[in-house]
Design a protein around this motif. Structure first.
Motif, PDB file in Angstrom:
ATOM      1  N   VAL A  67       0.850  -1.188   0.000  1.00 37.04           N
ATOM      2  CA  VAL A  67       0.000   0.000   0.000  1.00 37.04           C
ATOM      3  C   VAL A  67       0.890   1.244   0.000  1.00 37.04           C
ATOM      4  N   SER A  68       0.680   2.144  -0.952  1.00 37.09           N
ATOM      5  CA  SER A  68       1.489   3.360  -1.003  1.00 37.09           C
ATOM      6  C   SER A  68       0.671   4.645  -0.970  1.00 37.09           C
ATOM      7  N   ASP A  69      -0.624   4.571  -1.245  1.00 31.47           N
ATOM      8  CA  ASP A  69      -1.432   5.784  -1.220  1.00 31.47           C
ATOM      9  C   ASP A  69      -1.822   6.169   0.204  1.00 31.47           C
ATOM     10  N   THR A  70      -1.751   5.222   1.130  1.00 31.21           N
ATOM     11  CA  THR A  70      -1.975   5.491   2.544  1.00 31.21           C
ATOM     12  C   THR A  70      -0.768   4.960   3.305  1.00 31.21           C
ATOM     13  N   ILE A  71      -0.041   5.846   3.970  1.00 32.53           N
ATOM     14  CA  ILE A  71       1.138   5.464   4.734  1.00 32.53           C
ATOM     15  C   ILE A  71       0.988   6.032   6.139  1.00 32.53           C
ATOM     16  N   LEU A  72       1.232   5.203   7.139  1.00 34.68           N
ATOM     17  CA  LEU A  72       1.088   5.626   8.529  1.00 34.68           C
ATOM     18  C   LEU A  72       2.328   6.362   9.011  1.00 34.68           C
ATOM     19  N   GLY A  73       2.112   7.377   9.855  1.00 35.65           N
ATOM     20  CA  GLY A  73       3.213   8.069  10.478  1.00 35.65           C
ATOM     21  C   GLY A  73       3.831   7.226  11.578  1.00 35.65           C
ATOM     22  N   PRO A  74       4.977   7.626  12.102  1.00 34.40           N
ATOM     23  CA  PRO A  74       5.705   6.796  13.062  1.00 34.40           C
ATOM     24  C   PRO A  74       4.986   6.581  14.381  1.00 34.40           C
ATOM     25  N   CYS A  75       4.088   7.473  14.739  1.00 34.58           N
ATOM     26  CA  CYS A  75       3.366   7.345  16.000  1.00 34.58           C
ATOM     27  C   CYS A  75       1.864   7.146  15.795  1.00 34.58           C
ATOM     28  N   ASP A  76       1.460   6.893  14.560  1.00 35.90           N
ATOM     29  CA  ASP A  76       0.042   6.650  14.275  1.00 35.90           C
ATOM     30  C   ASP A  76      -0.383   5.282  14.798  1.00 35.90           C
ATOM     31  N   PRO A  77      -1.625   5.143  15.253  1.00 34.08           N
ATOM     32  CA  PRO A  77      -2.112   3.817  15.644  1.00 34.08           C
ATOM     33  C   PRO A  77      -2.242   2.901  14.434  1.00 34.08           C
ATOM     34  N   ILE A  78      -2.281   1.610  14.720  1.00 35.64           N
ATOM     35  CA  ILE A  78      -2.511   0.587  13.697  1.00 35.64           C
ATOM     36  C   ILE A  78      -3.981   0.179  13.789  1.00 35.64           C
ATOM     37  N   PRO A  79      -4.838   0.643  12.869  1.00 38.31           N
ATOM     38  CA  PRO A  79      -6.258   0.310  12.954  1.00 38.31           C
ATOM     39  C   PRO A  79      -6.563  -1.024  12.273  1.00 38.31           C
ATOM     40  N   VAL A  80      -7.210  -1.920  13.001  1.00 37.99           N
ATOM     41  CA  VAL A  80      -7.564  -3.240  12.463  1.00 37.99           C
ATOM     42  C   VAL A  80      -8.991  -3.549  12.888  1.00 37.99           C
ATOM     43  N   ALA A  81      -9.753  -4.160  12.003  1.00 40.10           N
ATOM     44  CA  ALA A  81     -11.161  -4.413  12.294  1.00 40.10           C
ATOM     45  C   ALA A  81     -11.363  -5.527  13.317  1.00 40.10           C
ATOM     46  N   SER A  82     -10.475  -6.530  13.311  1.00 34.65           N
ATOM     47  CA  SER A  82     -10.689  -7.690  14.179  1.00 34.65           C
ATOM     48  C   SER A  82      -9.365  -8.306  14.588  1.00 34.65           C
ATOM     49  N   GLU A  83      -9.254  -8.689  15.863  1.00 31.84           N
ATOM     50  CA  GLU A  83      -8.071  -9.397  16.336  1.00 31.84           C
ATOM     51  C   GLU A  83      -7.937 -10.765  15.688  1.00 31.84           C
ATOM     52  N   SER A  84      -9.032 -11.277  15.177  1.00 31.78           N
ATOM     53  CA  SER A  84      -9.005 -12.608  14.553  1.00 31.78           C
ATOM     54  C   SER A  84      -8.185 -12.626  13.265  1.00 31.78           C
ATOM     55  N   TYR A  85      -7.830 -11.457  12.746  1.00 29.45           N
ATOM     56  CA  TYR A  85      -7.038 -11.399  11.523  1.00 29.45           C
ATOM     57  C   TYR A  85      -5.584 -11.831  11.743  1.00 29.45           C
ATOM     58  N   GLY A  86      -5.140 -11.893  13.015  1.00 28.65           N
ATOM     59  CA  GLY A  86      -3.763 -12.271  13.283  1.00 28.65           C
ATOM     60  C   GLY A  86      -2.802 -11.117  13.063  1.00 28.65           C
ATOM     61  N   ILE A  87      -2.862 -10.111  13.947  1.00 29.38           N
ATOM     62  CA  ILE A  87      -2.139  -8.853  13.753  1.00 29.38           C
ATOM     63  C   ILE A  87      -0.661  -9.033  14.113  1.00 29.38           C
ATOM     64  N   ASP A  88       0.206  -8.673  13.191  1.00 31.13           N
ATOM     65  CA  ASP A  88       1.644  -8.835  13.399  1.00 31.13           C
ATOM     66  C   ASP A  88       2.373  -7.586  12.916  1.00 31.13           C
TER      67      ASP A  88
END
Length: 325
Positions: A116-137
């Motif tokens: 993904v290059s059109d949306t890039i997170l800043g160094p202190c931005d949160p990591i938004p995820v819809a569900s923990e079941s996705y296996g966040i790493d």
């Protein structure tokens, strides 16, 4: 020289940052944004370097304290992110987790996907995820930003096009990967936006830690305040950055501002720890028959940072909390 992007609008505005990351000065009179600087590198680099020299000497009216929390990624959006997988220990472990062997051609033909290059997170931005079941790493990586790279560039020339070096957190949703790859068309939903360090440095700013193709320093990952890994980014890197750039440019030119990622930094020496949870889960499975470590949960915080030999932060830290989208 070290550069950063102050958060403002879509593309931020360019800052020159002191070597110790304590101070900064706006560079907008020379280049309004990082992308502008990359597009006009030959003409603006001398002036940016002079500004960096003045900053070190304390010369300038607009010098201010540097706050990474006010930073976007060095490139808040990019024309392209091509993320490799240069550390074969990581490739082997993660493939074994999916029940797949590592083909012998991986020794001379690097893996690479378009992130993904059109949306890039800043160094202190949160990591938004819809569900923990996705296996966040998380995945702690090194990345470079290139200038205009001609199609078909040879690996022994590709290093000439590296403009900046930075850190990357290539967020992965592990439980979505197997089914997605089984379709035979690569990552998409399983690879949400990545984050980058607050500062990007020219290769010469790394001193002896930069050997022309890789960074010879440990990359430290700290999860919820506990260090989980410090593998050396200069060790076990099968494909250095010039090789990755040449691979990406084999059939296409790369535009100034293209980001090339190293893939998860991983050493065969297990005492160095890990740069992603998938690795420790696979090691647990190999050693005990069961993966015991959980993936990340809402509220977890990952910090990724690289220190020089004197213990000073090189790029500043990526520090992100996982939140429910």
């Amino acid at each position: 020289m070290k550069l950063a992007s102050q958060r403002s609008g879509r593309d931020g505005w360019l800052m020159v940052v002191s070597r110790d990351l304590a101070r900064c000065v706006p560079a907008t009179e020379i280049a309004p944004t990082m992308q502008y600087a990359l597009d006009h590198w030959d003409s603006v680099e001398p002036d940016l370097r002079q500004m960096a020299s003045d900053l070190e000497a304390g010369v300038g009216a607009d010098i201010q304290a540097f706050d990474p929390r006010q930073c976007a990624a060095p490139l808040p959006r990019a024309y392209q992110i091509a993320d490799g997988s240069a550390y074969l220990n990581h490739v082997e472990l993660v493939r074994r987790a999916r029940g797949a062997e590592m083909p012998p051609e991986f020794l001379h033909d690097p893996l690479m996907y378009q992130a993904v290059s059109d949306t890039i997170l800043g160094p202190c931005d949160p990591i938004p995820v819809a569900s923990e079941s996705y296996g966040i790493d998380f995945e702690a990586e090194i990345a470079v930003i290139v200038g205009d790279v001609p199609m078909g560039v040879a690996a022994d020339k590709a290093g000439d096009y590296i403009r900046l070096v930075m850190l990357m957190n290539d967020v992965s949703l592990r439980n979505l990967i197997p089914a997605e790859l089984a379709k035979g068309f690569g990552f998409f939903q399983s690879k949400p936006p990545s984050a980058f360090s607050p500062v990007a440095a020219t290769p010469d700013a790394l001193g002896s830690a930069w050997d022309g193709g890789k960074v010879n320093l440990p990359l430290i990952s700290t999860l919820n305040g506990r260090e989980v890994g410090h593998p050396d980014a200069g060790v076990d890197m099968q494909f250095d950055f010039p090789a990755l750039i040449a691979h990406a440019a084999k059939t296409r030119p790369l535009q100034a501002g293209c980001i090339i990622g190293s893939g998860t930094v991983s050493n065969r020496d297990r005492s160095r720890g890990i740069s992603c949870l998938a690795e420790i889960r696979m090691i647990e499975k190999i050693e005990t028959g069961e993966s015991k470590t959980s993936f990340m949960s809402f509220g977890d915080t990952i910090r990724i940072e690289m220190m020089d030999k004197a213990g000073r932060s090189v790029f500043g830290a990526i520090e992100q909390k996982v939140v429910k989208a």
